[in-house]
Motif scaffolding. Structure first.
Motif, PDB file in Angstrom:
ATOM      1  N   GLY A   1      61.523  12.538 -85.290  1.00 50.69           N
ATOM      2  CA  GLY A   1      62.238  11.306 -85.000  1.00 50.69           C
ATOM      3  C   GLY A   1      63.547  11.142 -85.734  1.00 50.69           C
ATOM      4  N   VAL A   2      63.914  12.144 -86.548  1.00 46.11           N
ATOM      5  CA  VAL A   2      65.162  12.101 -87.316  1.00 46.11           C
ATOM      6  C   VAL A   2      66.199  12.986 -86.628  1.00 46.11           C
ATOM      7  N   THR A   3      67.429  12.525 -86.536  1.00 46.98           N
ATOM      8  CA  THR A   3      68.507  13.293 -85.915  1.00 46.98           C
ATOM      9  C   THR A   3      68.953  14.408 -86.848  1.00 46.98           C
TER      10      THR A   3
ATOM     11  N   ASN B   1      70.502  13.517 -97.614  1.00 48.66           N
ATOM     12  CA  ASN B   1      69.225  13.460 -96.902  1.00 48.66           C
ATOM     13  C   ASN B   1      68.245  12.500 -97.577  1.00 48.66           C
TER      14      ASN B   1
ATOM     15  N   GLN C   1      68.883   8.299 -97.008  1.00 44.53           N
ATOM     16  CA  GLN C   1      68.574   7.559 -95.781  1.00 44.53           C
ATOM     17  C   GLN C   1      67.552   8.371 -94.981  1.00 44.53           C
ATOM     18  N   ASP C   2      66.979   7.774 -93.952  1.00 44.99           N
ATOM     19  CA  ASP C   2      65.908   8.441 -93.211  1.00 44.99           C
ATOM     20  C   ASP C   2      66.183   8.543 -91.714  1.00 44.99           C
ATOM     21  N   GLU C   3      67.471   8.463 -91.338  1.00 44.80           N
ATOM     22  CA  GLU C   3      67.804   8.537 -89.922  1.00 44.80           C
ATOM     23  C   GLU C   3      68.439   9.865 -89.529  1.00 44.80           C
ATOM     24  N   VAL C   4      69.100  10.526 -90.479  1.00 45.19           N
ATOM     25  CA  VAL C   4      69.811  11.775 -90.210  1.00 45.19           C
ATOM     26  C   VAL C   4      69.394  12.813 -91.239  1.00 45.19           C
ATOM     27  N   HIS C   5      69.192  14.034 -90.776  1.00 43.91           N
ATOM     28  CA  HIS C   5      68.899  15.140 -91.689  1.00 43.91           C
ATOM     29  C   HIS C   5      69.951  16.222 -91.484  1.00 43.91           C
TER      30      HIS C   5
ATOM     31  N   GLU D   1      77.024  10.811 -86.161  1.00 45.61           N
ATOM     32  CA  GLU D   1      76.190  11.130 -87.322  1.00 45.61           C
ATOM     33  C   GLU D   1      76.874  12.158 -88.223  1.00 45.61           C
TER      34      GLU D   1
END
Length: 448
Positions: free
Chosen positions: A44-46, A71, A74-78, A334
Motif C-alpha cells: 500500500g506504499v508508493t 523512509n 513518513q509511511d506513504e512513500v518508500h 512523490e
C-alpha cells in the motif's frame, strides 16, 4: 566535528580522496556492478526508485542515510536506492529507458540537463518543488538546471573547476607578496618560483583536460564561449588569443614542464612538492587534507587570475551533481517531494554530506552555505572553504551544455598553441572544427 541531529550514520569527517569528475550512471541489478537497498516496500506504499552514481564510501553512506531517514519520516512513500558505478551508468541507463523501467529519480551532472530536458527524458520540476526551495539557490547555479524558463533538476552540489592553489612558504622565499591577479603576473611569478627542485605552475596539459578545465578562462578572456548563443556559428575568434598566448609563454619559459602523466583533477604531484602553484578544482581539498596533511599549513587558495586583473570575475565554471525525475515516471509528485525533503528542505538533512566530504564541495543553497559557515570547526577542517565559497563560487559560470566536440576543439587549440603552433592558426583550426560540429550535429538554432 559537531554531531548532527539527523542522518548521523557515522558521517563526520572521514578520509576521502576524490580524484576525478565522475561520469554519469545506468541499470543496476545488485552485486559488484550495482548495489540496492534490500528492503521490501510495504504493501500500500508508493515506491520511488532512485539511482545514484556511486561515489566515495562517505558520499554513498550519506545517500543511504538520507533515504533511510526519509523512509522513516513518513509511511506513504518508500524510496528504493541503488548505487551504480560510473563506468556502467550510461549503458545501464540506456537499457532501462529502452525497457521502460528507468528509475524515477537519478543523479545527473549539469552538462546533461539541457539535452535531457529538450528530449523529454526528464520532468520539469518548477511546479513540483516549492518556490522557497528554488529561491534558496544561488542564481548562477539555478540557471544550470533551467531550460526555457523551467527548472528540470534540483542542484545538490557544485565544484568550481579552477582554483589557484599555491605554496605560501615558497612565495615568501621568492619574495612574492601574494597570488597573481593577472595572467602576465602568473607567468612572471611561475618563472620566479621555478628552480632545480620545483616548477612554478601546474595546469592541464592535454587537450581533453584543457577542453573543460579552461572554460572559465575562456569566458574571462573573451566574454563569451566559442560558439554563438543559438549554436549556429563558431566564435573561436582572436578574442581568445591572450589565453592561448599565456599557455604558450608559460610552457616556453620552462615554468610549466612537459605533462607529468597525472590528470588535471589529481593534486598528487602538487602534494609531492613538484610545483609551487597549481590550477585545480575544489575537490583537491580532500586529497590534500588526507594525503598531504603536513603540506596543508603552507597552502593557500585564490581565484585564478583574470586577464584584466580585476577581481570578482568569472575564472571558473561550476560542475557537479543534481537530482532529476524521469520524464516517463508515474510518481513525479512523490519523487519531487523526496528531492525537496532531502536537498531543498531542512539544512540538517544535507549539511552532513558536506561534513563527510570535508567541505571539498560547495552547497548551491544559500541557507546551507550559511549553516556550514556557522559551524565552529569548518575552517580547521578545511582552511580554504571561506575563500572558495565567497570569492570564487559567486562569480563562476555554469558549465556549457553544448556538445563535447565544441569543447574539444578549444582544448586542442590551446594544446597546439602551448606546443608552439601560432595562436591565430590554432584558433582558426578550432573555429573550423566547431563549425563542422554545428553542421554535423545540426546544432544551429538549438542553443539557449
Amino acid at each position: 566535528m559537531r554531531s548532527t541531529r539527523r542522518l548521523t550514520g557515522g558521517l563526520g569527517v572521514v578520509a576521502a580522496t576524490a580524484l576525478v569528475l565522475a561520469a554519469c550512471s545506468g541499470t543496476p541489478d545488485g552485486g559488484p556492478e550495482g548495489s540496492a537497498s534490500g528492503e521490501e516496500v510495504p504493501e500500500g506504499v508508493t515506491e520511488v526508485t532512485f539511482w545514484q552514481q556511486s561515489f566515495t564510501d562517505e558520499e554513498n553512506e550519506w545517500y543511504e542515510s538520507v533515504v533511510d531517514s526519509y523512509n522513516e519520516s513518513q509511511d506513504e512513500v518508500h524510496v528504493t536506492l541503488t548505487a551504480v558505478p560510473g563506468d556502467a551508468w550510461e549503458q545501464r541507463m540506456t537499457a532501462a529507458q529502452a525497457a521502460g523501467n528507468a528509475p524515477d529519480i537519478r543523479t545527473m551532472n549539469y552538462g546533461g540537463v539541457r539535452n535531457a530536458a529538450l528530449t523529454s527524458q526528464i520532468t520539469p520540476l518548477s511546479d513540483l518543488i516549492s518556490a522557497e526551495a528554488w529561491d534558496d539557490l544561488q542564481e548562477n547555479v539555478r540557471g544550470s538546471v533551467t531550460v526555457d524558463g523551467e527548472e528540470y533538476a534540483y542542484p545538490m552540489l557544485v565544484e568550481p573547476s579552477a582554483i589557484l592553489w599555491y605554496r605560501t612558504d615558497l612565495f615568501e622565499a621568492a619574495g612574492i607578496d601574494g597570488p597573481p591577479t593577472t595572467w602576465d603576473e602568473l607567468v612572471a611569478d611561475a618563472e620566479l618560483l621555478t628552480n632545480d627542485e620545483v616548477f612554478g605552475m601546474r595546469l592541464a596539459q592535454n587537450a581533453p583536460d584543457m577542453s573543460w578545465s579552461t572554460w572559465g578562462y575562456q569566458w574571462n578572456v573573451a566574454g563569451h564561449l566559442p560558439i554563438s548563443d543559438d549554436w549556429s556559428e563558431g566564435m573561436a575568434t582572436e578574442d581568445y588569443a591572450p589565453l592561448l598566448q599565456a599557455f604558450q609563454d608559460l610552457f616556453a619559459s620552462g615554468a610549466l614542464p612537459p605533462a607529468d602523466g597525472v590528470g588535471y583533477p589529481d593534486a598528487s604531484t602538487f602534494g609531492d612538492g613538484q610545483y609551487a602553484m597549481m590550477a585545480n578544482g575544489s575537490w583537491a581539498a580532500s586529497q590534500l587534507l588526507n594525503d598531504y596533511p603536513d603540506l596543508v599549513p603552507n597552502v593557500a587558495v585564490a581565484p585564478m587570475p583574470s586577464f584584466d586583473g580585476q577581481s570578482g570575475q568569472t575564472t571558473a565554471t561550476l560542475g557537479g551533481w543534481t537530482w532529476a525525475v524521469d520524464g516517463n515516471t508515474e510518481v513525479a509528485e512523490e519523487a519531487a517531494s523526496f528531492i525537496e525533503w532531502a536537498l531543498g528542505g531542512d539544512t540538517e538533512n544535507v549539511v552532513p554530506f558536506f561534513e563527510a566530504t570535508q567541505f571539498s564541495k560547495v552547497s548551491p543553497r544559500v541557507s546551507v552555505a550559511e549553516a556550514i559557515s556557522a559551524l565552529p570547526d569548518v575552517d580547521s577542517v578545511n582552511p580554504w572553504n571561506a575563500v572558495i565559497q565567497e570569492e570564487i563560487v559567486p562569480f563562476a559560470q555554469p558549465e556549457p551544455g553544448y556538445p563535447w566536440n565544441v569543447s574539444l576543439a578549444m582544448g586542442e587549440a590551446i594544446e597546439a598553441a602551448m606546443q608552439g603552433t601560432p595562436v591565430s592558426e590554432a584558433l582558426a583550426t578550432a573555429n573550423d572544427k566547431i563549425n563542422t560540429e554545428i553542421a554535423n550535429s545540426q546544432l544551429a538554432g538549438t542553443g539557449s
